[in-house]
Design an enzyme around this catalytic site. Structure first.
Site, PDB file in Angstrom:
ATOM      1  CB  CYS A  27      10.386  20.050   3.707  1.00  0.00           C
ATOM      2  SG  CYS A  27      11.015  20.193   5.320  1.00  0.00           S
ATOM      3  CE1 TYR A 187       9.278  20.275  12.685  1.00  0.00           C
ATOM      4  CE2 TYR A 187      10.009  22.413  11.895  1.00  0.00           C
ATOM      5  CZ  TYR A 187       9.076  21.298  11.922  1.00  0.00           C
ATOM      6  OH  TYR A 187       8.216  21.020  11.086  1.00  0.00           O
ATOM      7  N   GLY A 328       9.293  32.292  -0.394  1.00  0.00           N
ATOM      8  CA  GLY A 328       9.077  31.038  -0.334  1.00  0.00           C
ATOM      9  C   GLY A 328       8.150  30.405  -1.602  1.00  0.00           C
TER      10      GLY A 328
HETATM   11  C1  FNR Z   1       8.310  25.330   4.234  1.00  0.00           C
HETATM   12  N1  FNR Z   1       8.956  26.277   5.336  1.00  0.00           N
HETATM   13  C2  FNR Z   1       9.956  25.670   5.969  1.00  0.00           C
HETATM   14  N2  FNR Z   1      10.626  26.230   6.961  1.00  0.00           N
HETATM   15  C3  FNR Z   1      11.737  25.975   7.485  1.00  0.00           C
HETATM   16  O1  FNR Z   1      12.529  26.515   8.207  1.00  0.00           O
HETATM   17  N3  FNR Z   1      12.253  24.769   6.878  1.00  0.00           N
HETATM   18  C4  FNR Z   1      11.712  23.893   6.215  1.00  0.00           C
HETATM   19  O2  FNR Z   1      12.270  22.916   5.592  1.00  0.00           O
HETATM   20  C5  FNR Z   1      10.406  24.462   5.442  1.00  0.00           C
HETATM   21  N4  FNR Z   1       9.844  23.685   4.810  1.00  0.00           N
HETATM   22  C6  FNR Z   1       8.571  24.154   4.147  1.00  0.00           C
HETATM   23  C7  FNR Z   1       8.271  23.460   2.968  1.00  0.00           C
HETATM   24  C8  FNR Z   1       7.166  24.081   2.133  1.00  0.00           C
HETATM   25  C9  FNR Z   1       6.588  23.203   1.091  1.00  0.00           C
HETATM   26  C10 FNR Z   1       6.872  25.319   2.543  1.00  0.00           C
HETATM   27  C11 FNR Z   1       5.798  25.875   1.645  1.00  0.00           C
HETATM   28  C12 FNR Z   1       7.152  25.844   3.488  1.00  0.00           C
HETATM   29  C13 FNR Z   1       8.333  27.633   5.640  1.00  0.00           C
HETATM   30  C14 FNR Z   1       9.067  28.593   4.431  1.00  0.00           C
HETATM   31  O3  FNR Z   1      10.550  28.588   4.435  1.00  0.00           O
HETATM   32  C15 FNR Z   1       8.533  29.919   4.770  1.00  0.00           C
HETATM   33  O4  FNR Z   1       9.069  30.522   5.803  1.00  0.00           O
HETATM   34  C16 FNR Z   1       6.942  29.824   4.561  1.00  0.00           C
HETATM   35  O5  FNR Z   1       6.670  29.192   3.358  1.00  0.00           O
HETATM   36  C17 FNR Z   1       6.329  31.283   4.479  1.00  0.00           C
HETATM   37  O6  FNR Z   1       6.929  32.093   3.195  1.00  0.00           O
HETATM   38  P1  FNR Z   1       6.188  32.075   2.039  1.00  0.00           P
HETATM   39  O7  FNR Z   1       5.992  30.887   1.293  1.00  0.00           O
HETATM   40  O8  FNR Z   1       4.719  32.726   2.220  1.00  0.00           O
HETATM   41  O9  FNR Z   1       6.935  33.138   1.107  1.00  0.00           O
END
Ligand code: FNR
Length: 362
Positions: A27, A187, A328
């Site tokens: 997001c 969700y 991410g």
């Molecule tokens: C997320 N994550 C997330 N997951 C998802 O399914 N939909 C989303 O819109 C979001 N939004 C989101 C925003 C931000 C700013 C972060 C940091 C994370 C979770 C993301 O997809 C991921 O699963 C996690 O961040 C873990 O991975 P990393 O960041 O450790 O590589």
């Protein structure tokens, strides 16, 4: 130059993707007009990730209905105006050689919250008087600290499935390569899967088959709408990290069903439905869940969560722990993470943008 599993192309239905380093949905909370329409930031953000060498990029959680957003600043795909605004983003990403998916989402009882930054009380409920909305869920059970949701009735459930399908149709029309159904992180669809948030006594509650009914209905509705060409992904939380929740055994069963219903790949995350669950966060902490799903079901599986180095990502794919690695936050720190990983792993990739070539080899 060597060949590396991480940089082998992968095929999903008819879609070929150039490598296995992908960007998961994240997001951005930048839709200031609160109309769900992408803005310049999204063009820059997704374009730069594609330029930086990612194979697949998944656009952040995008509401299939207005009340399906997390914050009022989230993206939406419930009207054609939004669809048309996505088209140039898809075009830019394609011009950089990457594939673009979009996470279709309904936030359920975790919707209508203030975005994470720039507000006084991030993550708390936005009142209706300030642009918030009445949230919905399988049961009228609030996520701790948030407003109480209204339980969906059968007509409401059917509208949710139809909204996912209509949004998927718009995704096809905007040029997206695949869709990802958000079934994770507490969700709406995860709320149905979990006995902790689903207390229904009708055909959508109780047994796993009943709790998974809406997710499968959504996947079926999308497939009927988009035809056979487009890959459908599903993101799941494979554990809630507490006893009595939706767990890895139930996840494996649901992924088998998803495979039978024509889902092409699953993205295995964890948590999100229990406030302050004891999550043992650490490098690659969710990888074993993806591996368990992949081995038990044979469905193409991606992993995510604290994977931030080239060798770590390579090891995961090369040893068969997962088929795709989603990175991410490291991609937020460095949108060129995939090109950097190619350099680190000494892989010759053909998609280094011309101006970047001067910087690529030290
Ligand atoms: C997320 N994550 C997330 N997951 C998802 O399914 N939909 C989303 O819109 C979001 N939004 C989101 C925003 C931000 C700013 C972060 C940091 C994370 C979770 C993301 O997809 C991921 O699963 C996690 O961040 C873990 O991975 P990393 O960041 O450790 O590589």
């Amino acid at each position: 130059e060597v060949s590396r599993a991480l940089f082998e192309p992968i095929k999903l239905r008819g879609l070929e993707v150039r490598n296995r380093i992908w960007v998961p949905p994240m997001c951005q909370y930048v839709v200031d007009k609160q109309d769900g329409v992408p803005v310049a930031w999204h063009l820059m953000h997704y374009g730069s990730l594609a330029r930086g060498g990612a194979g697949g990029v998944v656009v952040e959680a995008t509401g299939v209905v207005p009340e399906g957003r997390i914050s009022p600043q989230d993206l939406g795909l419930w009207n054609d105006h939004q669809r048309d605004a996505f088209a140039p983003i898809v075009e830019l990403v394609h011009a950089q050689g990457a594939k673009l998916g979009i996470q279709l989402a309904h936030a359920g009882r975790k919707g209508s919250v203030y975005r994470e930054w720039g507000t006084e009380a991030p993550g708390t409920s936005v009142p209706v008087s300030e642009g918030g909305w009445q949230t919905v869920a399988p049961s009228a059970v609030a996520f701790p600290g948030l407003a109480e949701p209204a339980a969906l009735d059968q007509a409401g459930i059917d509208r949710v499935a139809a909204a996912f399908a209509a949004a998927a149709r718009r995704a096809v029309d905007a040029g997206f390569d695949f869709v990802q159904v958000h079934g994770a992180h507490g969700y709406l669809l995860h709320e149905f899967l979990s006995p902790l948030s689903n207390h229904r006594t009708d055909s959508y509650g109780g047994t796993l088959e009943n709790r998974a009914r809406l997710l499968l209905q959504v996947v079926d509705a999308i497939r009927a709408e988009v035809g056979q060409a487009m890959p459908i992904a599903v993101r799941l939380s494979a554990t809630e990290w507490v006893a009595g929740g939706f767990d890895i055994d139930e996840t494996v069963t649901v992924v088998r069903w998803l495979g039978q219903h024509g889902a092409d790949f699953v993205d295995i995350s964890t948590g999100g439905n229990v406030k302050q669950a004891p999550i043992p966060v650490g490098p690659g902490y969710q990888v074993p869940y993806a591996t368990a799903v992949k081995k038990a079901t044979g469905v193409t599986t991606s992993t995510v969560g604290m994977i931030d180095s080239a060798f770590q990502a390579e090891q995961i794919v090369a040893t068969g722990l997962a088929d795709i690695v989603m990175v991410g936050r490291e991609f937020l720190r460095d949108p060129s993470f995939a090109l950097r990983a190619a350099e680190t792993l000494q892989v010759a990739v053909g998609y280094i943008p011309a101006p970047y070539r001067r910087a690529y080899r030290r």
